[in-house]
Write a protein that holds these residues in place. Structure first.
Motif, PDB file in Angstrom:
ATOM      1  N   ILE A 263      19.193  71.274  63.483  1.00 48.55           N
ATOM      2  CA  ILE A 263      18.594  70.062  63.126  1.00 48.55           C
ATOM      3  C   ILE A 263      19.534  69.154  64.247  1.00 48.55           C
ATOM      4  CG2 ILE A 263      20.329  68.201  61.901  1.00 48.55           C
ATOM      5  CD1 ILE A 263      20.140  70.619  59.696  1.00 48.55           C
ATOM      6  N   HIS A 264      18.540  68.017  64.935  1.00 48.04           N
ATOM      7  CA  HIS A 264      18.366  67.131  65.713  1.00 48.04           C
ATOM      8  C   HIS A 264      19.914  66.860  65.826  1.00 48.04           C
ATOM      9  CE1 HIS A 264      17.234  63.821  68.286  1.00 48.04           C
ATOM     10  NE2 HIS A 264      15.749  65.188  69.426  1.00 48.04           N
ATOM     11  N   ALA A 265      20.104  66.135  66.999  1.00 46.48           N
ATOM     12  CA  ALA A 265      21.788  65.044  66.596  1.00 46.48           C
ATOM     13  C   ALA A 265      21.812  63.611  66.346  1.00 46.48           C
ATOM     14  CB  ALA A 265      22.244  64.766  67.997  1.00 46.48           C
ATOM     15  N   VAL A 266      20.820  63.309  66.165  1.00 46.50           N
ATOM     16  CA  VAL A 266      20.119  61.643  65.761  1.00 46.50           C
ATOM     17  C   VAL A 266      20.043  62.189  63.902  1.00 46.50           C
ATOM     18  CG1 VAL A 266      18.872  59.829  65.877  1.00 46.50           C
ATOM     19  CG2 VAL A 266      19.369  61.364  67.459  1.00 46.50           C
ATOM     20  N   ALA A 267      19.627  63.116  63.908  1.00 48.63           N
ATOM     21  CA  ALA A 267      19.999  63.381  61.879  1.00 48.63           C
ATOM     22  C   ALA A 267      20.996  63.903  61.724  1.00 48.63           C
ATOM     23  CB  ALA A 267      19.054  64.744  61.565  1.00 48.63           C
ATOM     24  N   ALA A 268      22.027  64.282  62.589  1.00 44.66           N
ATOM     25  CA  ALA A 268      23.434  64.619  61.562  1.00 44.66           C
ATOM     26  C   ALA A 268      23.485  63.251  61.496  1.00 44.66           C
ATOM     27  CB  ALA A 268      23.077  65.817  63.186  1.00 44.66           C
ATOM     28  N   ALA A 269      24.148  62.609  63.260  1.00 47.50           N
ATOM     29  CA  ALA A 269      24.004  61.827  62.846  1.00 47.50           C
ATOM     30  C   ALA A 269      24.034  60.303  61.872  1.00 47.50           C
ATOM     31  CB  ALA A 269      24.036  60.261  63.782  1.00 47.50           C
ATOM     32  N   LEU A 270      22.774  60.589  61.624  1.00 42.31           N
ATOM     33  CA  LEU A 270      22.655  60.220  59.994  1.00 42.31           C
ATOM     34  C   LEU A 270      22.750  60.024  59.028  1.00 42.31           C
ATOM     35  CD1 LEU A 270      19.997  57.961  58.775  1.00 42.31           C
ATOM     36  CD2 LEU A 270      18.388  60.188  58.314  1.00 42.31           C
ATOM     37  N   ALA A 271      23.309  61.457  58.960  1.00 42.42           N
ATOM     38  CA  ALA A 271      23.616  62.283  57.431  1.00 42.42           C
ATOM     39  C   ALA A 271      25.272  61.660  57.736  1.00 42.42           C
ATOM     40  CB  ALA A 271      24.078  63.301  57.852  1.00 42.42           C
ATOM     41  N   ALA A 272      26.247  61.655  58.533  1.00 44.58           N
ATOM     42  CA  ALA A 272      27.661  61.278  59.173  1.00 44.58           C
ATOM     43  C   ALA A 272      27.387  59.383  58.792  1.00 44.58           C
ATOM     44  CB  ALA A 272      27.937  61.087  60.182  1.00 44.58           C
ATOM     45  N   GLU A 273      26.893  59.396  59.375  1.00 46.94           N
ATOM     46  CA  GLU A 273      26.523  57.754  58.738  1.00 46.94           C
ATOM     47  C   GLU A 273      25.974  57.505  57.725  1.00 46.94           C
ATOM     48  OE1 GLU A 273      24.528  52.967  58.597  1.00 46.94           O
ATOM     49  OE2 GLU A 273      23.485  55.302  58.576  1.00 46.94           O
ATOM     50  N   SER A 274      25.670  58.130  57.197  1.00 45.24           N
ATOM     51  CA  SER A 274      24.600  57.323  55.426  1.00 45.24           C
ATOM     52  C   SER A 274      26.233  57.727  54.998  1.00 45.24           C
ATOM     53  CB  SER A 274      23.828  58.774  55.545  1.00 45.24           C
ATOM     54  OG  SER A 274      22.986  57.890  56.038  1.00 45.24           O
ATOM     55  N   ALA A 275      26.965  59.046  54.940  1.00 50.75           N
ATOM     56  CA  ALA A 275      27.845  59.616  54.355  1.00 50.75           C
ATOM     57  C   ALA A 275      29.187  58.131  54.014  1.00 50.75           C
ATOM     58  CB  ALA A 275      28.902  60.503  54.091  1.00 50.75           C
ATOM     59  N   SER A 276      29.555  58.154  55.132  1.00 54.97           N
ATOM     60  CA  SER A 276      30.314  57.079  55.694  1.00 54.97           C
ATOM     61  C   SER A 276      30.068  55.637  55.023  1.00 54.97           C
ATOM     62  CB  SER A 276      30.589  57.215  56.803  1.00 54.97           C
ATOM     63  OG  SER A 276      29.745  56.530  57.881  1.00 54.97           O
ATOM     64  N   GLY A 277      28.682  55.245  55.221  1.00 54.62           N
ATOM     65  CA  GLY A 277      28.593  53.346  54.318  1.00 54.62           C
ATOM     66  C   GLY A 277      28.457  53.811  53.671  1.00 54.62           C
ATOM     67  N   ILE A 278      28.157  54.780  52.551  1.00 61.31           N
ATOM     68  CA  ILE A 278      28.337  54.983  50.862  1.00 61.31           C
ATOM     69  C   ILE A 278      29.208  54.664  50.973  1.00 61.31           C
ATOM     70  CG2 ILE A 278      27.529  56.004  48.673  1.00 61.31           C
ATOM     71  CD1 ILE A 278      25.089  57.377  50.366  1.00 61.31           C
ATOM     72  N   VAL A 279      30.187  55.382  50.858  1.00 57.98           N
ATOM     73  CA  VAL A 279      31.513  55.324  50.672  1.00 57.98           C
ATOM     74  C   VAL A 279      33.106  54.428  51.099  1.00 57.98           C
ATOM     75  CG1 VAL A 279      32.738  56.679  52.320  1.00 57.98           C
ATOM     76  CG2 VAL A 279      33.926  57.092  49.733  1.00 57.98           C
ATOM     77  N   PHE A 280      31.959  53.889  52.203  1.00 54.81           N
ATOM     78  CA  PHE A 280      32.693  52.622  52.257  1.00 54.81           C
ATOM     79  C   PHE A 280      31.915  50.937  51.822  1.00 54.81           C
ATOM     80  CE2 PHE A 280      32.998  48.594  54.929  1.00 54.81           C
ATOM     81  CZ  PHE A 280      33.691  48.551  55.457  1.00 54.81           C
ATOM     82  N   GLY A 281      30.367  51.428  51.620  1.00 53.81           N
ATOM     83  CA  GLY A 281      29.556  50.431  50.747  1.00 53.81           C
ATOM     84  C   GLY A 281      29.991  50.563  49.156  1.00 53.81           C
ATOM     85  N   MET A 282      30.726  51.604  48.542  1.00 51.68           N
ATOM     86  CA  MET A 282      30.904  51.529  46.999  1.00 51.68           C
ATOM     87  C   MET A 282      32.557  50.778  46.165  1.00 51.68           C
ATOM     88  SD  MET A 282      29.388  53.985  45.294  1.00 51.68           S
ATOM     89  CE  MET A 282      30.983  54.247  44.192  1.00 51.68           C
ATOM     90  N   ASN A 283      33.335  50.284  48.110  1.00 49.31           N
ATOM     91  CA  ASN A 283      34.466  49.593  48.226  1.00 49.31           C
ATOM     92  C   ASN A 283      33.761  47.793  48.233  1.00 49.31           C
ATOM     93  OD1 ASN A 283      36.295  51.429  46.729  1.00 49.31           O
ATOM     94  ND2 ASN A 283      35.386  52.884  48.505  1.00 49.31           N
ATOM     95  N   VAL A 284      32.874  48.063  49.074  1.00 49.60           N
ATOM     96  CA  VAL A 284      33.070  46.681  49.667  1.00 49.60           C
ATOM     97  C   VAL A 284      32.418  45.654  48.648  1.00 49.60           C
ATOM     98  CG1 VAL A 284      31.429  44.718  51.428  1.00 49.60           C
ATOM     99  CG2 VAL A 284      32.171  47.032  51.995  1.00 49.60           C
ATOM    100  N   PRO A 285      33.435  44.361  48.557  1.00 46.92           N
ATOM    101  CA  PRO A 285      32.655  43.574  47.370  1.00 46.92           C
ATOM    102  C   PRO A 285      31.526  43.241  47.984  1.00 46.92           C
ATOM    103  CG  PRO A 285      34.768  42.975  48.299  1.00 46.92           C
ATOM    104  CD  PRO A 285      34.662  43.817  49.156  1.00 46.92           C
ATOM    105  N   ASP A 286      30.964  42.066  46.429  1.00 46.69           N
ATOM    106  CA  ASP A 286      29.766  41.700  46.692  1.00 46.69           C
ATOM    107  C   ASP A 286      29.296  41.129  47.347  1.00 46.69           C
ATOM    108  OD1 ASP A 286      28.409  44.070  45.440  1.00 46.69           O
ATOM    109  OD2 ASP A 286      28.523  42.767  43.444  1.00 46.69           O
TER     110      ASP A 286
END
Length: 162
Positions: A67-90
């Motif tokens: 797996i390309h380094a950038v694809a792994a970074a995409l997965a990490a950024e996505s997972a962290s962004g989703i859990v963070f985004g679940m908690n940020v007010p609109d």
């Protein structure tokens, strides 16, 4: 605290569990097109934890078949962004301030990424007008090892008035 994302996730999670991953993935990739291009798969979403996976397919491979380094970074950024985004007010914007990826060894096969927020972090997001925090991210490959150490620093700030 419920925001638009968490309300949509709640609706998906109210359906039979066999549909969750497919629908959560469709929900996310409809907004983040690059995640769809890479075929990122959302395994689970909650206010505390998000799990995503990425298969070692040709479209995300590097020159040595991993797996390309950038694809792994995409997965990490996505997972962290989703859990963070679940908690940020609109009323606020979630923003990635920085990401650090320390590649410690070659990845073997598919990867799985877990991103977690603590209760104290979730409380800070809902209490403070703006701020930033490190989202805990664990990336493992098919060997069960962690080939990459990830740090994702996310911030929240009020949306600007139009």
């Amino acid at each position: 605290m419920a925001n638009k994302l968490s309300r949509m996730v709640r609706k998906v999670n109210a359906l039979p569990s066999r549909f969750h991953s497919f629908l959560l993935t469709k929900l996310f990739t409809s907004q983040v097109k690059f995640a769809g291009t890479a075929k990122l798969k959302i395994e689970q979403i909650s206010h505390e934890q998000v799990v995503v996976s990425l298969a070692n397919r040709k479209r995300v491979q590097n020159h040595i078949g991993g797996i390309h380094a950038v694809a792994a970074a995409l997965a990490a950024e996505s997972a962290s962004g989703i859990v963070f985004g679940m908690n940020v007010p609109d009323s606020h914007l979630p923003l990635l301030k920085s990401m650090t990826m320390q590649y410690t060894r070659r990845m073997q096969g598919a990867i799985r990424v877990e991103a977690n927020l603590t209760d104290a972090q979730r409380e800070s997001i809902s209490r403070d007008e703006k701020g930033d925090l490190l989202v805990a991210v664990t990336l493992t490959d098919e060997s069960g090892q962690q080939p990459i150490e990830c740090q994702m620093n996310w911030a929240w700030t009020p949306k600007k008035r139009k």
